[in-house]
Design a protein around this motif. Structure first.
Motif, mmCIF file in Angstrom:
data_model
loop_
_atom_site.group_PDB
_atom_site.id
_atom_site.type_symbol
_atom_site.label_atom_id
_atom_site.label_comp_id
_atom_site.label_asym_id
_atom_site.label_seq_id
_atom_site.Cartn_x
_atom_site.Cartn_y
_atom_site.Cartn_z
ATOM 1 N N ARG A 64 0.824 -1.207 0.000
ATOM 2 C CA ARG A 64 0.000 0.000 0.000
ATOM 3 C C ARG A 64 0.856 1.254 0.000
ATOM 4 N N ARG A 65 1.885 1.265 0.833
ATOM 5 C CA ARG A 65 2.727 2.466 0.919
ATOM 6 C C ARG A 65 3.643 2.599 -0.295
ATOM 7 N N SER A 66 4.206 1.487 -0.770
ATOM 8 C CA SER A 66 5.148 1.556 -1.896
ATOM 9 C C SER A 66 4.446 1.653 -3.237
ATOM 10 N N VAL A 95 -4.952 -2.824 -3.759
ATOM 11 C CA VAL A 95 -3.544 -2.922 -3.373
ATOM 12 C C VAL A 95 -2.920 -4.124 -4.081
ATOM 13 N N PRO A 96 -1.775 -3.939 -4.758
ATOM 14 C CA PRO A 96 -1.172 -5.050 -5.509
ATOM 15 C C PRO A 96 -0.458 -6.052 -4.606
ATOM 16 N N ALA A 422 8.027 0.524 4.358
ATOM 17 C CA ALA A 422 8.083 1.066 2.995
ATOM 18 C C ALA A 422 8.181 2.583 2.975
ATOM 19 N N HIS A 423 8.002 3.228 4.140
ATOM 20 C CA HIS A 423 7.976 4.688 4.204
ATOM 21 C C HIS A 423 9.373 5.232 4.459
ATOM 22 N N ASN A 424 9.717 6.271 3.766
ATOM 23 C CA ASN A 424 11.020 6.917 3.940
ATOM 24 C C ASN A 424 10.885 8.062 4.936
ATOM 25 N N GLY A 425 10.835 7.713 6.218
ATOM 26 C CA GLY A 425 10.659 8.718 7.260
ATOM 27 C C GLY A 425 10.015 8.094 8.476
#
Length: 551
Positions: A64-66, A95-96, A422-425
């Motif tokens: 979902r995030r990526s 979502v894939p 997957a989040h950058n932060g």
């Protein structure tokens, strides 16, 4: 080389060539060839979870995030069934996911053999595509079949217009481990330049040009795309923007953060019937909003996939893949009227929250205010997302996600973990106690697993708080057992069982400090269900009075 090793090696290699970077594995025996193949591939970031349900929601959060497919592997039997809730969420939310379920070969099926269930089309219509891969054989033509199959599965999951889960059921005969022989009847190598099959995406559709009007509204719900473009266009046209938190459009001068209360005031809703509404994503948090949508003269739903579009109120008059909002001449009285009422309602709500101690809506408001720019906030699907919707003020720099496809509390800890990875932060999550307990296995991380920077804020009202706001609360005798479901669990002990750092907060002034830290951690805030129901009533009354006073 034994056929099981050959198939797994080629399948994994081709998925990586297509763009796969993350794989989530729930251990088992029949899936050994796939497990060894992903472990041996240095291009893959591997995540191992002992519980299939937790593993599947972790993959859901990563994907979902990526916004890229994530592969999910399990052994045969009921392990595959434990993926089903996450598959449903991925299906409804678009979502894939790539589901690689290992299976027994045909000769062991329907014989009473252990760990054998019917896995053919197990997930029904909840997947975009299913394929029974077939037992691998040492004969020419298999490599082309496996590689083309992997490309088709990856691209069908990715979309781009209708992303979602894809299921490959992979049957393996023993031996399941490498035999030390690398020979095969044909080359196992793929195309050195990329994937075996290259998918070409069509250019964007021609946008539908809307008639010019000043009395338009942009509504943004979960899963909306191209949000910034449409918010900018609505601003140029003088339209108010009504965005759910996870629509990620609640920013700027046109964002109406108190829209739930505005549209819940009949006099305001009647005076502000729009000529045109444009909907992005899947709105569904606010009943007043959904009721109001039914009265729009023209309701246009923007949906990338014209075979599936959200329209829960059956009020859509047109559906388009893209629209152009036309700038219209005229005064700004429409927008000013919305702003004036929204400002009055927001001030009244904040005054109630500031005077009521540390409540659930105040926690949601203050948390959204405190998080640094670049943060991810993952919200639980029950009361937390609704508290954000009603109490969150407009702001930029915050990405909000939630599982909204099936609107359940299932798998939130694991999904938040995946989204954080997957989040950058920095990442944060807001959830209730039942949601937290329902997925406490998501806290179990092996010592070699990637660890997300995730602070989980848990609102503990000892049960299901949302039911205290519903008609069921009037059923005093059976209510507590059937709906309130108090549990008495000490969340500090739950966190301690997995070595997860824990902090207890009993006042709003402690929240900022409690949020600091690194890695997975839990912050608990305790509230009381009945007083929370009273506070929501106070918020409605205060907002209504302010809206009437604003004219």
């Amino acid at each position: 080389m034994n056929p099981a090793t050959a198939l797994a090696t080629v399948l994994v290699d081709e998925l990586v060539r297509c763009g796969l970077t993350d794989v989530v594995l729930a251990p088992g025996s029949r899936s050994t060839p796939l497990a060894l193949a992903v472990h041996a591939d240095s291009r893959i970031r591997l995540h191992v979870r002992i519980d299939e349900r937790s593993a599947s929601f972790l993959a859901l959060g990563l994907a979902r995030r990526s916004e890229r497919p994530v592969a999910l592997i399990c052994t045969s039997g009921t392990a595959t069934a434990n993926f089903h809730p996450a598959v449903i969420e991925a299906h409804e939310s678009g979502v894939p996911l790539l589901l690689l379920t290992a299976d027994r070969p045909p000769e062991l099926r329907d014989t009473g053999a252990s760990q054998t269930v019917d896995q053919i089309k197990l997930y029904g219509t909840a997947v975009r595509w299913f394929s029974e891969v077939g037992v691998p054989e040492d004969r020419p033509g298999q490599v082309a079949y496996w590689r083309s199959l992997a490309c088709r599965a990856y691209q069908r999951s990715l979309g781009p217009f209708d992303p979602g889960p894809v299921h490959l059921n992979v049957a393996f005969r023993e031996p399941l481990v490498p035999d030390g022989d690398d020979s095969w009847c044909e080359s196992l190598e793929g195309d050195a330049g990329g994937p075996w099959v290259r998918a070409r995406v069509a250019p964007p559709a021609v946008a539908l040009h809307l008639p010019p009007t000043r009395r338009g509204v942009l509504v943004v719900g979960d899963g909306a795309s191209n949000v910034r473009r449409y918010v900018a266009a609505a601003g140029m046209a003088g339209w108010p923007v009504l965005s759910e938190p996870n629509g990620n459009a609640r920013y700027g001068d046109h964002a109406m953060s108190a829209y739930h209360f505005l549209l819940g005031t009949p006099e305001f809703a009647d005076r502000h019937r729009p000529e045109l509404v444009v909907t992005l994503g899947r709105p569904g948090l606010s009943r007043p909003l959904l009721n109001w949508l039914r009265h729009a003269d023209e309701h246009i739903v923007v949906a990338p996939d014209l075979t599936r579009w959200p329209d829960p109120t059956r009020s859509a008059t047109q559906v388009a893949q893209a629209v152009e909002i036309t700038v219209a001449a005229g005064d700004d009285s429409w927008l000013h009227s919305w702003r004036r009422a929204d400002g009055a309602a927001r001030a009244a709500i904040d005054e109630v929250l500031d005077g009521a101690g540390f409540s659930e809506p105040r926690l949601a408001r203050d948390l959204a205010d405190l998080l640094p720019n670049g943060s991810l906030l993952f919200s639980g699907s029950s009361m937390p997302i609704r508290d954000l919707d009603q109490a969150m003020r407009p702001r930029r720099g915050l990405r909000i996600l939630a599982n909204r496809g099936s609107a359940g509390i299932d798998g939130v800890v694991s999904t938040a973990m995946g989204a954080a990875l997957a989040h950058n932060g920095p990442a944060y999550a807001l959830m209730g106690d039942l949601t937290f307990l329902h997925d406490q296995n998501g806290l179990i991380l092996g010592p070699r697993e990637p660890r997300p920077d995730l602070c989980m804020v848990v609102v503990n009202n000892d049960g299901g708080g949302i039911f205290s706001l519903l008609p069921q609360a009037a059923l005093r005798d059976p209510f507590e057992r059937l709906f309130g479901t108090g549990h008495g669990v000490d969340l500090a002990h739950v966190a301690a069982s997995t070595g997860t750092p824990y902090t207890f907060v009993d006042g709003p002034d402690q929240l900022s400090k409690a949020l600091r830290g690194e890695g997975p951690r839990v912050v608990e805030v305790r509230t009381e269900r009945e007083s929370n129901a009273v506070l929501h009533s106070m918020m409605r009354d205060a907002a209504s009075t302010a809206i009437h006073g604003a004219g």
